[in-house]
Motif scaffolding. Structure first.
Motif, short mmCIF file in Angstrom:
data_model
loop_
_atom_site.label_atom_id
_atom_site.label_comp_id
_atom_site.label_asym_id
_atom_site.label_seq_id
_atom_site.Cartn_x
_atom_site.Cartn_y
_atom_site.Cartn_z
N GLU A 45 -9.80 -6.08 1.65
CA GLU A 45 -10.13 -6.80 0.51
C GLU A 45 -11.45 -7.25 0.70
OE1 GLU A 45 -7.47 -8.19 -2.77
OE2 GLU A 45 -7.18 -9.39 -1.40
N SER A 221 -10.66 9.88 -5.06
CA SER A 221 -11.21 8.72 -4.68
C SER A 221 -10.35 8.30 -3.49
CB SER A 221 -10.35 7.63 -6.06
OG SER A 221 -10.67 7.16 -6.70
N HIS A 250 -10.16 5.86 -9.38
CA HIS A 250 -9.44 4.76 -8.81
C HIS A 250 -11.13 3.36 -8.16
CE1 HIS A 250 -5.60 6.15 -10.28
NE2 HIS A 250 -6.25 6.95 -8.96
N THR A 251 -10.63 2.01 -9.15
CA THR A 251 -10.88 1.30 -9.23
C THR A 251 -10.81 0.62 -7.28
OG1 THR A 251 -9.90 -0.41 -9.12
CG2 THR A 251 -11.77 0.34 -10.95
N ALA A 253 -9.63 -2.01 -5.97
CA ALA A 253 -8.35 -2.71 -6.15
C ALA A 253 -7.58 -2.31 -6.54
CB ALA A 253 -8.83 -3.88 -7.49
N GLU A 254 -8.01 -0.93 -7.43
CA GLU A 254 -6.57 0.06 -8.11
C GLU A 254 -6.08 0.65 -6.42
OE1 GLU A 254 -6.77 0.72 -12.37
OE2 GLU A 254 -8.25 2.62 -10.40
N MET A 255 -6.42 0.67 -5.60
CA MET A 255 -6.43 2.19 -4.84
C MET A 255 -5.77 0.86 -3.68
SD MET A 255 -9.01 4.79 -3.36
CE MET A 255 -10.53 3.57 -3.98
N GLN A 257 -4.10 -2.20 -3.92
CA GLN A 257 -2.72 -2.15 -4.57
C GLN A 257 -2.12 -0.93 -4.38
OE1 GLN A 257 -2.19 -5.28 -6.22
NE2 GLN A 257 0.40 -4.44 -6.19
N ASP A 258 -2.58 0.15 -5.04
CA ASP A 258 -1.45 0.89 -4.33
C ASP A 258 -1.18 1.03 -2.86
OD1 ASP A 258 -0.34 3.85 -4.93
OD2 ASP A 258 -1.93 4.69 -3.73
N THR A 261 1.75 -1.39 -2.41
CA THR A 261 2.59 -0.93 -3.11
C THR A 261 3.52 -0.32 -2.16
OG1 THR A 261 1.89 -0.92 -5.31
CG2 THR A 261 4.49 0.11 -5.01
#
Length: 364
Positions: A45, A221, A250-251, A253-255, A257-258, A261
Motif C-alpha cells: 500500500e 489487472s 481494478h485499482t 486499492a481494490e486489489m 483489499q482483495d 480479504t
C-alpha cells in the motif's frame, strides 16, 4: 482380545498426541504467516505505484506497480491437438475425469477403523491397490490425462505478461464441444462432455468424461515489479513474494483489499483447523474414559458433557495461548485482550473442576 483393546487404546492416544502437536504447530505457523501477510500488504500500500498499461516501461524499471486494462493474446490459437480443439485464449484446460471407487475411513472410540466405499468422478487415477477391502478395483491406466496449455505472448499495453502471470489466468468458461473436433472411437459428445459412457446419467466404473475450459477474461489487472518490458515477482521486507493477477480492470486499492480479504479467510480457516485438531486430539485421549462413563444411566451423559465442555475450553485456551505468544511481539494490544479471554476460560475451568469436588463432599 485384551491385546486388541490395548492396541486400540494405544493407537487412540498416539493419534490424539499427533493431532494436538499438528494443531499447535499449524496455529503457530498460521499466526506468523498472517503477520507477514499483513506487513506485506501494508508495504504494498505504501510502495505501489499505479500506472497506465501504456506507460513507459523504462520509467518504472524495478518498481512495484499496479496496472490493468484490456489485453491482447498474440498467439493465433491454443490447440489441444489430440482432440483438434482450438480456441483463441490465454489459457486452455482439458479436464479428464474417470468414474472410480473412493475409500473412506472412520475410527471409533476404541481405535477400531471401518472402511466404506463410494463411486465418484475423479480427475486422475485413484490407486485401489491400497484399499483395505477387495472388490473395489479401479482402472490402472488412462488413455487421456488432464492437460493445461497457455499462450506464450500476452500483451497488456506496453508490457508483456510473464509466463508466471499467464499461468495465473484461470480457465473460467466451458468450451462447448463441436462436430469438427476429433472424437476417438467409442466416444461421443454428450452435453458439455466427450465421453465413452454408455449412459452418462448412470456411469460405470472406468467410464471417462472429458471437458474443456478456457480463459474468457476481457481485461486483466496485476500488482508486480517491472523488469524490462515484463514483470517479475516483488519481494517484501519480510520475504513474501508478490505477483498478483486477477480478471477485470481494478485499482490498486481494490486489489490490495482483495489480497487482505483472501488472507483473512485463510487465516480463520487455518485457525479453525488448528483448534479442531487440538480438540479432537484431546477427545482421543479421554475416549476410553468417556466410553466407560457412558454405561452409567443418565449420570453418564451428564459427566460426558462435562468432560466435553472441559476439553473444549482447554483446547480453546491452548489455541488462544499459541495465538497470543505468536502475536505478542507484533500486536501487543491484541495479545493482552486475548490473554484476558484465556484468564476467563481458566476461571471457568477452575469452577468446573471445583464443582464436582464440592458435590462429592456434600454427598459424603
Amino acid at each position: 482380545m485384551q491385546d486388541k483393546k490395548k492396541g486400540g487404546l494405544f493407537a487412540g492416544v498416539f493419534f490424539g498426541l499427533i493431532l494436538v502437536i499438528v494443531g499447535t504447530v499449524l496455529l503457530w505457523w498460521n499466526e506468523g504467516n498472517n503477520v507477514r501477510n499483513i506487513k506485506t500488504t501494508d508495504e504494498i500500500e505504501k510502495t505501489v505505484v499505479e500506472i497506465a498499461s501504456k506507460s513507459d516501461c523504462k520509467e518504472y524499471e524495478d518498481k512495484l506497480v499496479a496496472t490493468g486494462g484490456k489485453f491482447t493474446v498474440k498467439d493465433k490459437e491454443l490447440t489441444d491437438s489430440t482432440f483438434n480443439v482450438s480456441v483463441h485464449t490465454a489459457a486452455l484446460s482439458r479436464i479428464v475425469e474417470i468414474y472410480q471407487w473412493e475409500e473412506e475411513s472412520e475410527t471409533d472410540d476404541d481405535g477400531n477403523t471401518t472402511y466404506s466405499y463410494k463411486k465418484v468422478w475423479h480427475e486422475g487415477l485413484i490407486d485401489s491397490s491400497d484399499f483395505h477391502r477387495s472388490g473395489h478395483d479401479n482402472p490402472t491406466s488412462a488413455a487421456y490425462k488432464s492437460e493445461d496449455t497457455f499462450a506464450e505472448d500476452v500483451i497488456l499495453g506496453n508490457f508483456h505478461l510473464s509466463s508466471t502471470q499467464i499461468e495465473k489466468m484461470s480457465t473460467n468458461k466451458e468450451l462447448v464441444p463441436y462436430e469438427e473436433m476429433t472424437i476417438p472411437e467409442g466416444y461421443e459428445i454428450v452435453g458439455e462432455f466427450v465421453t465413452d459412457a454408455a449412459d452418462l446419467e448412470n456411469p460405470q466404473i472406468g467410464d471417462v468424461r472429458i471437458k474443456w475450459m478456457y480463459n474468457n477474461w476481457k481485461e486483466v489487472s496485476l500488482i508486480a515489479q517491472v523488469k524490462g518490458t515484463t514483470f517479475v515477482s516483488w519481494t517484501s521486507e519480510v520475504g513474501k513474494k508478490v505477483n498478483y493477477v486477477t480478471g477485470g480492470n481494478h485499482t490498486a486499492a481494490e486489489m490490495i483489499q482483495d489480497m487482505r480479504t483472501q488472507d483473512k479467510i485463510m487465516k480463520w480457516l487455518l485457525r479453525l483447523a488448528g483448534f479442531l485438531a487440538i480438540l479432537i486430539g484431546y477427545m482421543s485421549f479421554i475416549s476410553p474414559l468417556t466410553k466407560l462413563v457412558g454405561y452409567i444411566p443418565f449420570l453418564g451423559n451428564v459427566v460426558n458433557f462435562m468432560f466435553f465442555l472441559t476439553i473444549f475450553l482447554l483446547s480453546l485456551a491452548q489455541s488462544l495461548l499459541v495465538i497470543i505468544i505468536a502475536w505478542f511481539r507484533f500486536r501487543p494490544l491484541l495479545s493482552i485482550g486475548l490473554l484476558a479471554i484465556v484468564a476467563v476460560i481458566g476461571v471457568l475451568l477452575f469452577f468446573l473442576k471445583k464443582k464436582p469436588a464440592q458435590q462429592n463432599v456434600q454427598t459424603a
